[in-house]
Design a protein around this motif. Structure first.
Motif, PDB file in Angstrom:
ATOM      1  N   ARG A   1      -2.676   0.959   2.652  1.00 14.06           N
ATOM      2  CA  ARG A   1      -1.713  -0.005   2.105  1.00 14.06           C
ATOM      3  C   ARG A   1      -0.396   0.707   1.816  1.00 14.06           C
ATOM      4  O   ARG A   1      -0.376   1.914   1.563  1.00 14.06           O
ATOM      5  CB  ARG A   1      -2.262  -0.622   0.811  1.00 14.06           C
ATOM      6  N   PRO A   2       0.708  -0.049   1.791  1.00 13.55           N
ATOM      7  CA  PRO A   2       2.014   0.576   1.567  1.00 13.55           C
ATOM      8  C   PRO A   2       2.119   1.205   0.178  1.00 13.55           C
ATOM      9  O   PRO A   2       1.544   0.695  -0.788  1.00 13.55           O
ATOM     10  CB  PRO A   2       3.005  -0.584   1.701  1.00 13.55           C
ATOM     11  N   ILE A   3       2.874   2.273   0.084  1.00 13.94           N
ATOM     12  CA  ILE A   3       3.132   2.927  -1.191  1.00 13.94           C
ATOM     13  C   ILE A   3       3.803   1.953  -2.167  1.00 13.94           C
ATOM     14  O   ILE A   3       3.532   1.963  -3.375  1.00 13.94           O
ATOM     15  CB  ILE A   3       4.017   4.182  -0.977  1.00 13.94           C
ATOM     16  N   SER A   4       4.612   1.054  -1.631  1.00 13.39           N
ATOM     17  CA  SER A   4       5.299   0.105  -2.517  1.00 13.39           C
ATOM     18  C   SER A   4       4.291  -0.738  -3.300  1.00 13.39           C
ATOM     19  O   SER A   4       4.507  -1.069  -4.473  1.00 13.39           O
ATOM     20  CB  SER A   4       6.242  -0.794  -1.710  1.00 13.39           C
ATOM     21  N   ALA A   5       3.169  -1.067  -2.667  1.00 13.41           N
ATOM     22  CA  ALA A   5       2.133  -1.838  -3.361  1.00 13.41           C
ATOM     23  C   ALA A   5       1.514  -1.016  -4.483  1.00 13.41           C
ATOM     24  O   ALA A   5       1.159  -1.532  -5.545  1.00 13.41           O
ATOM     25  CB  ALA A   5       1.053  -2.273  -2.372  1.00 13.41           C
ATOM     26  N   LEU A   6       1.397   0.287  -4.218  1.00  6.38           N
ATOM     27  CA  LEU A   6       0.823   1.187  -5.215  1.00  6.38           C
ATOM     28  C   LEU A   6       1.764   1.299  -6.420  1.00  6.38           C
ATOM     29  O   LEU A   6       1.337   1.245  -7.584  1.00  6.38           O
ATOM     30  CB  LEU A   6       0.596   2.561  -4.588  1.00  6.38           C
ATOM     31  N   VAL A   7       3.047   1.395  -6.128  1.00  5.89           N
ATOM     32  CA  VAL A   7       4.047   1.500  -7.185  1.00  5.89           C
ATOM     33  C   VAL A   7       3.992   0.257  -8.072  1.00  5.89           C
ATOM     34  O   VAL A   7       4.053   0.340  -9.301  1.00  5.89           O
ATOM     35  CB  VAL A   7       5.458   1.700  -6.588  1.00  5.89           C
ATOM     36  N   GLU A   8       3.809  -0.892  -7.453  1.00  7.73           N
ATOM     37  CA  GLU A   8       3.701  -2.138  -8.228  1.00  7.73           C
ATOM     38  C   GLU A   8       2.507  -2.097  -9.174  1.00  7.73           C
ATOM     39  O   GLU A   8       2.594  -2.499 -10.328  1.00  7.73           O
ATOM     40  CB  GLU A   8       3.536  -3.331  -7.278  1.00  7.73           C
ATOM     41  N   LEU A   9       1.374  -1.607  -8.637  1.00  6.96           N
ATOM     42  CA  LEU A   9       0.175  -1.513  -9.461  1.00  6.96           C
ATOM     43  C   LEU A   9       0.405  -0.571 -10.638  1.00  6.96           C
ATOM     44  O   LEU A   9       0.019  -0.862 -11.771  1.00  6.96           O
ATOM     45  CB  LEU A   9      -1.009  -1.024  -8.622  1.00  6.96           C
TER      46      LEU A   9
END
Length: 930
Positions: A155-163
RNA sequence: GCGGAUGUGGCGGAACUGGUAGACGCGCCAGACUUAGGAUCUGGUGCCUUCGGGCGUGUGGGUUCGACUCCCUCCAUCCGCACCA
């Protein structure tokens, strides 16, 4: 008039090139077929006879599939980044691009001469910026993704940052480096550098300080598969372990999926097995051992938690982080010395003396979590820091290595598993550990009496309850170290800001290799790219000076062939939706742990990104065998210039010397040519056989220059032509097996080609194909051949196909058949194998278009029908005579016919047969009592 | 040590689900045509043989009417992996 193969082959090779015969048409309504060869590294030595073997086989498949009506993608390219060109550059100063270009030209010429049907408009070269743009692009996708192990996808890093922003790290189940948990507030309060550092624990392409294989001679780190027995695979230089800041790819995240998918691949069993070992899954438990009089604990991984009661000591790897803190003052000197010594020892030495037992007591004790007993903690180098947790619980009664160690240092050995049917034994008299999983538990309180498999589960439950452990799956597969301190590779599209790496924007790609004054590392030991002037972004941020490893460019090259000229994307979704995956992949099995692991990983990742339709890149794979050299030897009497012939050599004291195979014909040495071979042999004397000939000895060995047994295809092509060469390479034996090159044998195939030509011509050499009606006999041999070709094509058993062609041509020659209705289909059958002569005959028969797309003739089995069968008649299993009988007889009639035959009397000797076995259309066996 | 593969004439190799072992080719032998041939064509070619036959698919055993093929044992060669807990 004889067949002029040189002129004909040249003519058709030109024709194919001028008419774009093999350029793939797209889009197409036809079914697709993708045949791929592992693309070569263009070495300076050019091709030898072994290289084209796989290419010929794949070309036959490609040509056949085209004639069957498939739209065939059959591309070729060059894996053109690599060490040899760079080593040459270091020595001579010649830019690797120049050397590479020259070598590619030579390869291309050699390949073209063999008559391959590649679509060269789709060629890719990994060292070409228009290609490595996409290698860099793919790297950035790795950099920008993490692995969600709950959803089992990247999954994209951006999704991780959101989490992280919403809830910190607590709900995340990811494949990551271990780190302390943090909350959303913490995350949001961190500065950019700290956040970036945290993200680095998750990225699929990450920078970390890890233990690497450092090769001082090559001046670079190497991946595990590039190291063999402690030496570099390329060049054979020693490799040592070293801690360095390096890029890696988090391939371990995909270990389970890669393992599972293996079951569904139509690959050679051995390659799948090698991959399974390389991935190395093992299931077990993680157990925490509290340290006595301390708040620390030692975490171990074990596949045998059932033997926990038998753990009588623990061992840490010398590099283990607790080694220092667990060492008591009294043991400090000894432990430090041991750790220091372990560090000094190279990987090589460490592996060499695995039988030597060595270790040292730390002075500390750990508590066995189940029985509360204190057990000593040792340090020993038989425990590897890189596997599991770098620490083990030792159960000497049930582990061979622990057993040796315990015996050596007189540590207690407690039996906890007893063999089926036996009870407790005295371990003092044991000579080996009992490490089988057969048996049941003893000396183990709650789990006593349970068989091993149940005891394992029960123990894990107990550990879980007590919070002392849990079940774990370990993989041997390590993350792939992805940076090299080299010049001739893809630059990383990465720059540094405040010490943290950042991705270049996609529109900055390709980041081209800069010019440098020298190809060596800098005086400060930095990689060659550090020599480049202005190696920084427009904004002035420094660019990464490492380059990517050799396998970077081959990870996903098979996708680029689908859409090789796309400037906007790596490949379009449409192109991928049509071509999907490789139907047949040919190459050597030496890539089982390297290329074939990495490219599966890469394919899976791109699939996760939604770019492709298939998770696995290569549906079916065949490993072609190596062609070995056949060396010739002369026997010299030491200290003289006298050479003894093979059969006479025992009468003298001789030494065996390699002799150039070009001076030898059918083991007979051309003694005059030999004298001219080297100046020192000018006055050579020969002790020959009685008939005056000098016979050489021979041996099958690896083809190599130093053994003077290398056969270059160019000479053979001059002498026999490409068609003969292609047929002969296939005729040699099964594609997968290794086989020696026999220069003699090619004559037989050459005769076949000439005989084929003569079949179409009369004695004067005039083309003489006629339109008469074919006979049953002629049709039969044709359809037998059609059937054989079809069957063999499935199995890629081309050696027997060539045999069938010979049988067919021999028979047609015998019955003087020159009929179009037979020869035309035969020509199409032969076309994939010997395309040049087939084209020539095809055009002589009046066809305007190339035979490349002529249909394969359909099989009509009615021509194969037999009306009688010549039964082999056996008595007691021994074949005695043959009897032809009509096929419409039933078993009783056959039996009667055989027994009535006068020849049977002799074997029956008046006695009635005990039993008669009749297998219609196979055999008759008469059992007689004796 | 563990795992995988392979063992058939002088040589490369055939033999589908157990059913004529050695297809096809090389090499070798004999012959034809030729000034000659390393061109071409024809015939022969597993081993032994007292010419009846006997023996033969790495070894030894087993299953079967019948085994290169299936099962067990051992041997040899090649290739991976190798302190992986």
């Amino acid at each position: 008039m004889d067949y002029n193969f040189l002129a004909t082959e040249k003519k058709w090779q030109q024709y194919w090139a001028e008419h774009n015969t093999f350029v793939v048409e797209e889009p197409s309504d036809k079914r697709k077929y993708y045949v791929l060869d592992m693309f070569p590294y263009p070495s300076g030595a050019g091709l030898h006879v072994g290289h084209p073997l796989g290419y010929i086989a794949s070309d036959i498949v490609a040509r056949y599939k085209r004639m069957e009506g498939y739209n065939v993608l059959h591309p070729m390219g060059f894996d053109s980044f690599g060490l040899p060109a760079e080593q040459y550059a270091i020595q001579t100063g010649t830019h690797p691009a120049v050397t590479t270009e020259r070598n590619i030209k030579r390869y291309r010429k050699q390949l073209d001469r063999i008559g391959f049907s590649f679509d060269w408009t789709r060629e890719v070269r990994t060292s070409d910026p228009s290609y490595y743009k996409w290698t860099q692009w793919t790297f950035l996708r790795f950099f920008d993704h993490w692995y969600d192990s709950k959803r089992n996808t990247a999954r994209p890093i951006s999704a991780l940052v959101e989490l992280f922003y919403d809830s910190g790290s607590k709900d995340i189940s990811a494949h990551s480096h271990p780190h302390d948990p943090f909350t959303a507030q913490q995350w949001n309060s961190w500065d950019e550098v700290r956040q970036q550092k945290m993200l680095m624990n998750y990225r699929l392409a990450y920078l970390s300080k890890t233990m690497v294989n450092w090769c001082p001679a090559l001046g670079t780190v190497l991946a595990n598969d590039e190291v063999k027995d402690g030496f570099s695979e390329r060049g054979g230089h020693p490799v040592e372990q070293k801690k360095m800041m390096q890029w890696s790819l988090r391939i371990s995240a995909y270990a389970q999926r890669m393992l599972d998918n293996l079951d569904h691949l139509n690959w050679p069993r051995s390659v799948k097995e090698v991959q399974r070992n390389w991935i190395g899954r093992s299931q077990g438990a993680t157990v925490h051992f509290p340290v006595k009089d301390s708040d620390q604990s030692i975490e171990v991984f074990t596949t045998r938690p059932d033997t926990l009661y038998g753990a009588t000591f623990m061992v840490l790897a010398p590099e283990h982080e607790l080694t220092e803190s667990l060492t008591t003052p009294g043991q400090q000197k000894e432990v430090e010395a041991y750790v220091q010594q372990a560090k000094m020892r190279s990987e090589r030495e460490r592996m060499a003396d695995t039988k030597e037992v060595s270790g040292v007591f730390t002075g500390s004790y750990a508590i066995n979590p189940l029985n509360g007993k204190p057990i000593p903690v040792w340090v020993a180098d038989y425990v590897l820091s890189g596997y599991g947790t770098g620490a083990i619980m030792s159960v000497p009664a049930h582990d061979a290595r622990d057993f040796l160690f315990a015996r050596h240092y007189h540590l207690p050995i407690v039996q906890v598993v007893s063999r089926p049917g036996e009870v407790l034994e005295n371990t003092d008299t044991w000579e080996n550990a009992y490490d089988s999983k057969e048996g049941h538990l003893i000396n183990s309180k709650d789990i006593n009496g349970l068989p091993v498999d149940q005891a394992i589960n029960k123990t894990i439950e107990i550990l879980k309850e007590k919070g002392l452990g849990h079940d774990t799956v370990q993989f041997r597969l390590r993350d792939a170290i992805f940076s090299r301190q080299r010049y001739w590779g893809e630059p990383f599209p990465i720059y540094y800001k405040n010490g943290m790496p950042y991705a270049l924007d996609d529109d900055q790609l390709p980041l081209k290799l800069p010019e440098v004054d020298k190809y060596q590392p800098t005086e400060k030991g930095e990689p060659p790219l550090a020599r480049a002037k202005n190696w920084k972004t427009k904004e002035g941020y420094p660019l990464e000076t490492n380059t990517m490893p050799g396998f970077a460019g081959s990870n996903a090259y098979y996708y680029r062939y689908m859409d090789p000229h796309n400037e906007k994307e790596f490949f379009s979704k449409d192109a991928n939706a049509y071509w999907k995956d490789v139907d047949l992949y040919l190459g050597g099995d030496e890539h089982a742990t390297g290329h074939l692991i990495y490219s599966r990983f890469c394919a899976m990742f791109l699939y996760d990104l939604g770019m492709t339709t298939e998770e696995e890149p290569y549906k079916r794979m065949i490993n072609q065998g190596k062609i070995q050299g056949r060396s010739s030897f002369v026997y010299r009497i030491p200290g003289t210039n006298t050479f003894v012939s093979y059969h006479q050599r025992k009468k003298h004291k001789t030494q065996k010397i390699h002799v150039d195979i070009n001076l030898v014909d059918n083991d007979v040495l051309d003694t005059e040519a030999f004298k001219k071979w080297w100046p020192q042999y000018k006055d050579a004397q020969f002790i020959t056989e009685e008939d005056g000939r000098y016979i050489c000895g021979r041996e099958v060995e690896k083809m190599s220059k130093s053994k003077y047994n290398v056969q270059a295809p160019d000479d053979l092509m001059e002498q026999y032509g490409a068609d003969t060469f292609r047929l002969y390479e296939m005729f040699l034996g099964p594609l997968e097996s290794h086989k020696p090159w026999d220069t003699q044998g090619i004559e037989g195939v050459f005769r076949f080609v000439k005989k084929l030509w003569r079949l179409f011509h009369d004695d004067q050499g005039t083309f003489a194909v006629e339109d008469a009606r074919p006979s049953e006999k002629e049709l039969k041999v044709l359809h037998q051949t059609i059937k054989k070709v079809k069957d063999d094509m499935e199995r890629l058993a081309f050696n027997t196909t060539v045999s069938q062609f010979m049988i067919c041509v021999n028979e047609l020659t015998d019955i003087n058949c020159r009929k179009r209705a037979i020869l035309e289909p035969l020509t199409t059958l032969i076309a994939p194998f010997a395309p040049h002569i087939a084209e020539e005959l095809w055009s002589k028969m009046g066809h305007r278009d190339s035979i490349a797309y002529a249909p394969i003739p359909p099989l009509d089995s009615s021509f194969l029908k037999e009306y009688s069968f010549e039964y082999p008649v056996s008595f007691n299993g021994k074949m005695r005579f043959k009897k032809a009988l009509p096929l419409d007889l039933n078993k009783e009639e056959i039996e009667q016919a055989v027994l009535d035959d006068e020849r049977s009397e002799k074997y029956l000797q008046g006695k009635p047969p005990k039993k008669v076995i009749v297998v219609p259309k196979r055999i008759v066996n008469v059992v007689v009592a004796n």
